[in-house]
Design an enzyme around this catalytic site. Structure first.
Site, PDB file in Angstrom:
ATOM      1  CG  ASP A 121      10.109  62.925  85.552  1.00  0.00           C
ATOM      2  OD1 ASP A 121      11.134  62.918  86.260  1.00  0.00           O
ATOM      3  OD2 ASP A 121       9.965  63.642  84.542  1.00  0.00           O
ATOM      4  CG  HIS A 179      14.336  61.118  88.876  1.00  0.00           C
ATOM      5  ND1 HIS A 179      15.066  62.250  89.143  1.00  0.00           N
ATOM      6  CD2 HIS A 179      13.493  61.468  87.877  1.00  0.00           C
ATOM      7  CE1 HIS A 179      14.676  63.224  88.350  1.00  0.00           C
ATOM      8  NE2 HIS A 179      13.714  62.775  87.576  1.00  0.00           N
ATOM      9  CD  GLU A 191      13.845  66.884  82.097  1.00  0.00           C
ATOM     10  OE1 GLU A 191      13.967  65.707  82.474  1.00  0.00           O
ATOM     11  OE2 GLU A 191      13.759  67.821  82.905  1.00  0.00           O
ATOM     12  CD  GLU A 192      14.310  62.826  84.066  1.00  0.00           C
ATOM     13  OE1 GLU A 192      14.873  63.587  84.878  1.00  0.00           O
ATOM     14  OE2 GLU A 192      13.108  62.535  84.160  1.00  0.00           O
ATOM     15  CG  ASP A 228       8.868  67.127  83.360  1.00  0.00           C
ATOM     16  OD1 ASP A 228      10.072  67.459  83.497  1.00  0.00           O
ATOM     17  OD2 ASP A 228       8.443  65.985  83.636  1.00  0.00           O
ATOM     18  CG  HIS A 286      11.190  64.660  79.852  1.00  0.00           C
ATOM     19  ND1 HIS A 286      11.503  63.410  80.358  1.00  0.00           N
ATOM     20  CD2 HIS A 286      10.780  65.400  80.921  1.00  0.00           C
ATOM     21  CE1 HIS A 286      11.302  63.415  81.667  1.00  0.00           C
ATOM     22  NE2 HIS A 286      10.855  64.593  82.026  1.00  0.00           N
TER      23      HIS A 286
HETATM   24  N1  LIG Z   1      13.743  68.103  88.128  1.00  0.00           N
HETATM   25  C1  LIG Z   1      12.571  67.663  87.487  1.00  0.00           C
HETATM   26  C2  LIG Z   1      11.501  67.212  88.415  1.00  0.00           C
HETATM   27  C3  LIG Z   1      10.865  68.288  89.100  1.00  0.00           C
HETATM   28  C4  LIG Z   1      10.411  69.378  88.402  1.00  0.00           C
HETATM   29  C5  LIG Z   1       9.729  70.348  89.093  1.00  0.00           C
HETATM   30  C6  LIG Z   1       9.531  70.174  90.446  1.00  0.00           C
HETATM   31  I1  LIG Z   1       8.485  71.537  91.476  1.00  0.00           I
HETATM   32  C7  LIG Z   1       9.999  69.086  91.126  1.00  0.00           C
HETATM   33  C8  LIG Z   1      10.689  68.120  90.442  1.00  0.00           C
HETATM   34  C9  LIG Z   1      12.790  66.449  86.652  1.00  0.00           C
HETATM   35  O1  LIG Z   1      13.312  65.471  87.095  1.00  0.00           O
HETATM   36  N2  LIG Z   1      12.315  66.542  85.421  1.00  0.00           N
HETATM   37  O2  LIG Z   1      12.432  65.453  84.628  1.00  0.00           O
HETATM   38 ZN   LIG Z   2      12.799  63.761  86.004  1.00  0.00          ZN
HETATM   39 ZN   LIG Z   3      10.524  65.367  83.888  1.00  0.00          ZN
END
Ligand SMILES: N[C@H](Cc1ccc(I)cc1)C(=O)NO
Ligand SMILES: [Zn+2]
Ligand SMILES: [Zn+2]
Length: 291
Positions: A117, A256, A151-152, A179, A97
């Protein structure tokens, strides 16, 4: 098929891939103030990625780059398509993303570099593309690389795209989600997530790692919810896999926030290179199969 019979095509692409190129792309993406789905940075980052991938594809008539517009917000997803030579109706998708977030209340001036991320995932895909082109690789099946918007905020970009592909009966034979690929927070190198993914395809992914990157160690885990865009494809019945950088409890604590920086992931892209090479082996092994 999940038989590894394209080693002659995979090996040169993998050997040409370099962490330094992934680092460069992470830096470019992290330089936007943020890439949130409703800000100018979010729109600019999408347009920037489209231009970058289109520039890389210059001279390749089989490669096209388009943007997928979404309703309700400006940020567009970016879709690069390498049309297959003699089996183009069967499609492989690599995804990550392009949006980033600083958490609730992200606005125009919020700082959200999103280096891990998910600039790391986009940069990993970009290095796959660069090496495929450098090696003159042309797939028999169609390969799509997708930078998802939004995505977020609930996997919104990938949900729209996966629903669109299903509605149009696109024959996607496999999806891999990248990701967060650069923060090495756990003992093992690559963690295979087993929820919202396909177990047979996950076994194929393990075989790819053991064959093409035999020194890497593998772990398994679950998110317990739809934690990234693979869940959008899974919801439409497509086979997906999500190789992830850490175990669930040891995930990158900086995401984040304004501190999701390249430096805070260790200041090098060696972890991402493992995922980039995995994605390349996945796309080429599957992409080189005829009808
Ligand atoms: N929730 C996901 C982050 C995320 C994805 C997998 C794991 I394990 C821990 C955290 C996110 O913010 N993707 O953008
Ligand atoms: Zn994220
Ligand atoms: Zn992500």
């Amino acid at each position: 098929s999940y038989v590894l019979d394209n080693q002659a095509l995979v090996a040169p692409v993998l050997s040409q891939m370099q962490a330094g190129n992934i680092e460069t792309t992470i830096g470019e993406l992290a330089s936007f103030q943020n890439r949130f789905y409703t800000t100018t940075g979010g729109t600019d980052a999408s347009n920037w990625l489209k231009q970058k991938w289109a520039g890389m594809a210059t001279g390749r008539a089989d490669i096209a780059v388009t943007q997928f517009a979404h309703t309700g917000y400006n940020q567009k997803s970016v879709i690069l398509t390498i049309t297959g030579t003699d089996n183009p109706s069967e499609v492989i998708v690599l995804g990550g993303h392009l949006d980033s977030t600083a958490g609730s209340g992200t606005g125009e001036s919020s700082r959200a570099p999103g280096a891990d991320d998910d600039a790391s995932g986009i940069a990993s895909m970009t290095e796959v593309l660069r090496s495929m082109i450098a090696n003159g690789y042309k797939p028999r099946r169609t390969i799509k690389m997708i930078g998802y918007a939004a995505e977020e905020v609930g996997l919104r970009g990938s949900q729209a795209i996966a629903q669109n592909f299903k509605a149009n009966n696109v024959n996607v034979v496999g999806v891999m989600q990248l990701d967060m690929t650069n923060y090495k927070g756990s003992a093992n190198d690559i963690y295979i997530y087993t929820d919202y993914t396909d177990s047979l395809q996950n076994d194929f992914v393990v075989k790819l790692i053991n064959t093409y990157q035999p020194t890497l160690t593998i772990g398994y885990d679950k998110c317990g919810y739809g934690c990234s865009d693979h869940a959008s494809w899974n919801a439409q019945g497509y086979y997906t896999s999500m190789p992830f950088e850490t175990s669930f409890t040891q995930d990158n604590p900086y995401i984040h926030t304004a501190n999701d920086t390249f430096a805070n992931a260790g200041g090098q892209a060696n972890h991402s290179l493992k995922f980039a090479r995995l994605a390349a082996s996945f796309a080429i092994e599957l992409g080189s199969d005829g009808a």
